[in-house]
Enzyme design. Structure first.
Site, PDB file in Angstrom:
ATOM      1  N   PHE A 220       0.798  -1.231   0.000  1.00 49.76           N
ATOM      2  CA  PHE A 220       0.000   0.000   0.000  1.00 49.76           C
ATOM      3  C   PHE A 220       0.827   1.275   0.000  1.00 49.76           C
ATOM      4  CE2 PHE A 220      -2.878  -3.157   1.752  1.00 49.76           C
ATOM      5  CZ  PHE A 220      -4.020  -2.929   1.000  1.00 49.76           C
ATOM      6  N   ASP A 331      -4.717 -11.320   7.411  1.00 48.90           N
ATOM      7  CA  ASP A 331      -3.418 -11.189   6.734  1.00 48.90           C
ATOM      8  C   ASP A 331      -2.277 -11.438   7.722  1.00 48.90           C
ATOM      9  OD1 ASP A 331      -1.861 -10.839   4.490  1.00 48.90           O
ATOM     10  OD2 ASP A 331      -1.821  -8.654   4.621  1.00 48.90           O
ATOM     11  N   LYS A 333       0.980 -12.789   8.845  1.00 52.57           N
ATOM     12  CA  LYS A 333       2.237 -13.231   8.211  1.00 52.57           C
ATOM     13  C   LYS A 333       3.376 -12.525   8.943  1.00 52.57           C
ATOM     14  CE  LYS A 333       1.857  -9.670   4.636  1.00 52.57           C
ATOM     15  NZ  LYS A 333       1.933  -9.344   3.222  1.00 52.57           N
TER      16      LYS A 333
END
Ligand SMILES: Nc1ncnc2c1ncn2[C@@H]1O[C@H](COP(=O)(O)OP(=O)(O)OP(=O)(O)O)[C@@H](O)[C@H]1O
Length: 492
Positions: A220, A331, A333
């Site tokens: 992003f 998400d 991770k």
């Protein structure tokens, strides 16, 4: 309150009001920005199931975790007074100001245009008993130029030009719009307690986005180190200032929960050249960096790995078990697990977080789109768009294996590129998982084969193909708690 939590009677009345004259279509297309294709699809589905098309729309939009306040703002834009009245009891009282303001401005129009008042509309529609043809139009689309809270995250179609928000611009805008700007800011404050910061302040905090302050890059945008009002911060500068980013920021403000293992969002900035999110600075970097990048830091020891896995499990079980509906991060991770100076982990990047299944009989929600990082996502989510807390459990399982082995989540050079598939394959072959221990520890005085096996065993359990065979995060957390690891109380 989320759309899907609307009380039955209010939902029913809204459906009735918006089914009339197909107002739901205007709401779906002009306000919620659904494509003509989507609108037709919803209409056909509603017809096939013999249900209200508005209800279809609410179900779809509700899956994206929109709130009643947002719906209120959209209906305000449509000037649909009866629907606003209907929704009024379930929105924060600060939003009622919009209603009275609109009522006073529309009443002038009403006289001029001889459009019936909302009350009489309501009465006549009640009387009509399903015969909508005779119902007079509600007061709609008659007042242009009404502005929405700039920070509501919803694009104001009536705004003449982009609203640049700097310290000086704020004062400019309040002088132009009188009390309105303040009032709109007040409204946003009630949606989220996260403070809004000016772009100029953040530029100054990061020394004009100096390269030396660059902490990392993500999908992003870039993340910069900075100091804001003598507070060390990490400023995520999103690539541009489009509606998607505004929506993202709004979601993140709403999904902000306080917990030791959740990265605190200090503030946000909207309206400058780029939208920004401001977080606590995590000087230990990300788990990704600590596992993979050669830094000046020594390799993570097993007790540090244990404490990180424990903290992440603690944060996730909190998100999954909060009162009401679970929040699914979506998400998980190593890049989204940030470490402070003591290596206490905090889960970051809630941009993809979504509310999960609600109600006792619900185990999952069907989402319209899958977001996230593929090697960390289970099959049922990727293929069937089936979202449940088990998605995070699966991702967590992949992270556990990464922490034990330092293998990457996807490697095309491996016979099984996906780490989850690879580790299950190795397990079926009867390989001793200790042989896969992170090479920086294996064969050294810091090696801990038993813990490596335990980590991989949790990883295998969490990444089971069938989601109901996976443990819950609470179970994982308890299992970790029960482990006897030297140094485990270090950060608990
Ligand atoms: N609060 C923070 N403190 C210190 N470093 C951070 C912080 N937030 C992010 N970073 C660093 O910036 C990097 C980029 O973060 P960002 O969240 O933008 O991307 P990502 O999570 O790696 O990828 P994506 O967002 O595309 O999934 C991280 O990997 C981390 O190294």
């Amino acid at each position: 309150m989320y759309i899907y939590e609307l009380p039955f009677e209010i939902n029913k009345e809204l459906c009735r009001l918006l089914d009339i004259e197909d107002y739901w279509k205007e709401l779906a297309g002009n306000q919620m920005k659904y494509s003509a294709f989507d609108v037709t699809d919803m209409e056909q589905t509603a017809r096939r199931l013999a249900v209200s098309p508005t209800n279809q729309l609410f179900t779809r939009w509700g899956q994206l975790n929109h709130r009643v306040e947002e719906l209120f703002i959209l209906l305000y834009r449509m000037k649909h007074m009866p629907a606003l009245d209907c929704l009024k009891p379930v929105v924060n009282t600060d939003f009622h100001k919009l209603l009275s303001k609109h009522r006073s401005s529309s009443s002038v129009k009403e006289k001029n245009t001889a459009i019936v008042k909302d009350n009489s509309y309501k009465k006549s529609s009640q009387k009509s008993d399903g015969n909508f043809g005779s119902i007079p139009l509600p007061v709609m689309l008659i007042e242009k130029g009404a502005h929405l809270p700039a920070s509501s995250g919803i694009q104001d179609n009536n705004s003449p030009s982009p609203n640049y928000e700097t310290s000086t611009d704020i004062s400019k805008s309040s002088s132009t719009h009188g009390d309105k700007g303040n009032e709109d800011d007040e409204i946003m404050k009630n949606v989220s307690a996260i403070p809004r910061m000016s772009y100029d302040e953040l530029r100054e905090a990061t020394d004009n986005w100096a390269d030396r302050n660059l902490l990392g890059r993500g999908g992003f945008g870039q993340v910069f180190k900075g100091e804001w009002k003598h507070l060390p911060v990490a400023v995520k500068r999103l690539r541009d200032n489009n509606d998607r980013n505004k929506e993202l920021i709004r979601e993140m403000c709403l999904n902000q929960y306080r917990h030791d293992n959740i990265l605190p969002l200090y503030g946000y900035s909207l309206g400058g050249p780029e939208a920004c999110l401001v977080y606590q600075l995590m000087s230990g970097g990300s788990l990704e960096q600590r596992l993979r990048v050669k830094t000046h830091h020594p390799p993570l020891t097993w007790s540090q790995r244990y404490n990180i896995s424990h903290g992440v499990a603690r944060g996730l079980q909190f998100l999954h078990n909060m009162a009401g509906t679970p929040l699914i991060h979506g998400d998980i991770k190593p890049a989204n697990i940030l470490l402070d100076t003591c290596l206490m982990p905090k889960i970051g990047d809630f941009g993809l977080a979504r509310k999960g299944p609600y109600g006792e009989d619900r185990t999952h929600v069907k989402v319209s789109r899958v977001y996230g990082t593929k090697p960390y996502l289970p099959d049922e989510y990727l293929r069937s768009r089936c979202l449940s807390p088990a998605v995070d459990v699966y991702s967590y399982g992949v992270v556990m294996v990464e922490m034990a082995t330092a293998l990457v989540a996807i490697d095309r050079a491996r016979p099984e590129p996906l780490l989850s598939a690879y580790i299950h394959h190795q397990n079926r072959l009867g390989i001793d998982m200790a042989s896969l221990e992170d090479p920086v520890l294996r064969g050294t005085a810091h090696s801990y084969p038993a813990l490596c096996r335990a980590f991989v065993s949790i990883g295998l359990h969490c990444t089971k193909f069938q989601r109901h065979e996976r443990p819950t995060m609470l179970e994982v957390y308890k299992k970790l708690n029960d482990m006897d690891v030297p140094g485990k109380n270090f950060m608990m």
